[in-house]
Design an enzyme around this catalytic site. Structure first.
Site, mmCIF file in Angstrom:
data_model
loop_
_atom_site.group_PDB
_atom_site.id
_atom_site.type_symbol
_atom_site.label_atom_id
_atom_site.label_comp_id
_atom_site.label_asym_id
_atom_site.label_seq_id
_atom_site.Cartn_x
_atom_site.Cartn_y
_atom_site.Cartn_z
ATOM 1 N N ASP A 54 0.871 -1.164 0.000
ATOM 2 C CA ASP A 54 0.000 0.000 0.000
ATOM 3 C C ASP A 54 0.912 1.220 0.000
ATOM 4 O OD1 ASP A 54 -1.629 2.161 0.535
ATOM 5 O OD2 ASP A 54 -2.671 1.234 2.210
ATOM 6 N N ILE A 55 0.940 1.973 -1.093
ATOM 7 C CA ILE A 55 1.915 3.052 -1.208
ATOM 8 C C ILE A 55 1.690 4.169 -0.205
ATOM 9 C CG2 ILE A 55 2.392 2.575 -3.634
ATOM 10 C CD1 ILE A 55 0.651 5.025 -4.317
ATOM 11 N N ASN A 81 1.946 5.766 -10.991
ATOM 12 C CA ASN A 81 0.668 5.578 -11.672
ATOM 13 C C ASN A 81 -0.507 5.355 -10.721
ATOM 14 O OD1 ASN A 81 -1.209 4.568 -13.952
ATOM 15 N ND2 ASN A 81 -1.022 2.782 -12.605
ATOM 16 N N TYR A 145 -9.950 14.901 -6.550
ATOM 17 C CA TYR A 145 -9.139 14.115 -7.481
ATOM 18 C C TYR A 145 -8.381 15.032 -8.436
ATOM 19 C CZ TYR A 145 -7.975 10.807 -11.217
ATOM 20 O OH TYR A 145 -7.312 10.062 -12.154
ATOM 21 N N GLY A 146 -9.103 15.992 -9.040
ATOM 22 C CA GLY A 146 -8.455 16.902 -9.976
ATOM 23 C C GLY A 146 -7.372 17.732 -9.323
ATOM 24 N N ALA A 147 -7.623 18.204 -8.102
ATOM 25 C CA ALA A 147 -6.625 19.006 -7.395
ATOM 26 C C ALA A 147 -5.376 18.189 -7.098
ATOM 27 C CB ALA A 147 -7.225 19.566 -6.102
ATOM 28 N N LYS A 149 -4.237 15.660 -8.821
ATOM 29 C CA LYS A 149 -3.519 15.423 -10.074
ATOM 30 C C LYS A 149 -2.881 16.705 -10.609
ATOM 31 C CE LYS A 149 -4.116 10.998 -10.764
ATOM 32 N NZ LYS A 149 -2.969 10.076 -10.873
#
Length: 245
Positions: A54-55, A81, A145-147, A149
């Site tokens: 689990d990263i 990824n 999610y967008g923030a 990325k």
């Protein structure tokens, strides 16, 4: 022989990336949370070794970097990824899910890149961050999610400048909609996924959803020596979705 670390390698884009590098003769450490999925990624490809991790766990970054270095004696390419997404509007965002997205999509790649950095400096290697082309404009229901990325792309640009004197390159590949399990993993029903794909196709000028193998080709290509003058770039691979009106 090139040594590559790929996170989120149990399915989708990560699996395609692991296969792409292995099929070119690279040694690959495929990292993911599910042993059975990683075993499928590595099936019939002896170049791929697997590591269940689990990263976001404490110490995971050092464990992954040490495992790759012990297995291959070097790290030439790191592909950040792994990602999670949970859709919600402002006013309905769950704090735990928000933290999970930021920890997985932004903090974990930061710590893993830092842990691999001594080896990447030795090899004058390449970091490829997998972000999203959707983060270049407003994206309702996907603010966290967008923030996360968009933050990853900022790290790409900043690290490219910081690490250029060491000969280490950092790039982002920013996919549009791709046929992966990410919606299923986010808890979408089959009907919700069908409607989502219809909406996505309508917004892509090429009129279709991307394939994991198409994203993997760009990840592998940007990591090649022939791409050695490209660093700090965020490459949208999205059928022109991010530039369409």
């Amino acid at each position: 022989m090139t040594a590559v670390v790929v996170t989120g390698a149990g399915s989708g884009i990560g699996r395609a990336v692991a296969h792409s590098f292995a099929d070119e003769g690279a040694n690959v450490l495929a990292v993911g949370r599910t042993d059975s999925k990683l075993a499928e990624t590595a099936r019939n490809r002896p170049e791929i070794r697997t590591l269940v991790a689990d990263i976001t766990a404490d110490g995971a970054a050092d464990r992954i970097a040490e495992a790759a270095a012990a297995e291959f004696g070097q790290i030439d390419v790191l592909v950040n990824n792994a990602a999670v997404v949970t859709r919600a509007p402002l006013g309905g965002i769950d704090a735990k899910q928000a933290r999970e997205q930021v920890e997985t999509n932004l903090v974990a790649p930061l710590l893993l890149t830092q842990a691999c950095l001594p080896w990447l400096r030795l090899s004058q290697g390449t970091v490829v961050n997998v972000s999203t082309s959707g983060a270049v404009r407003g994206w309702p229901m996907n603010s966290v999610y967008g923030a996360s990325k968009a933050g990853l792309d900022f790290l790409t640009r900043t690290w490219a400048v910081e690490l250029a004197p060491d000969g280490v390159r950092v790039v982002s590949v920013a996919p549009g909609p791709v046929e992966t399990e990410i919606a299923e993993n986010a808890g979408f029903s089959p009907e919700q996924i069908r409607r989502l794909r219809e909406t996505q196709r309508a917004k892509v000028p090429l009129g279709r959803i991307g394939r994991p193998e198409e994203i993997a080709w760009w990840v592998r290509t940007l990591a090649r020596p022939e791409a050695g003058f490209a660093t700090g770039v965020v490459l949208a691979v999205d059928g022109a979705a991010s530039v369409a009106m």
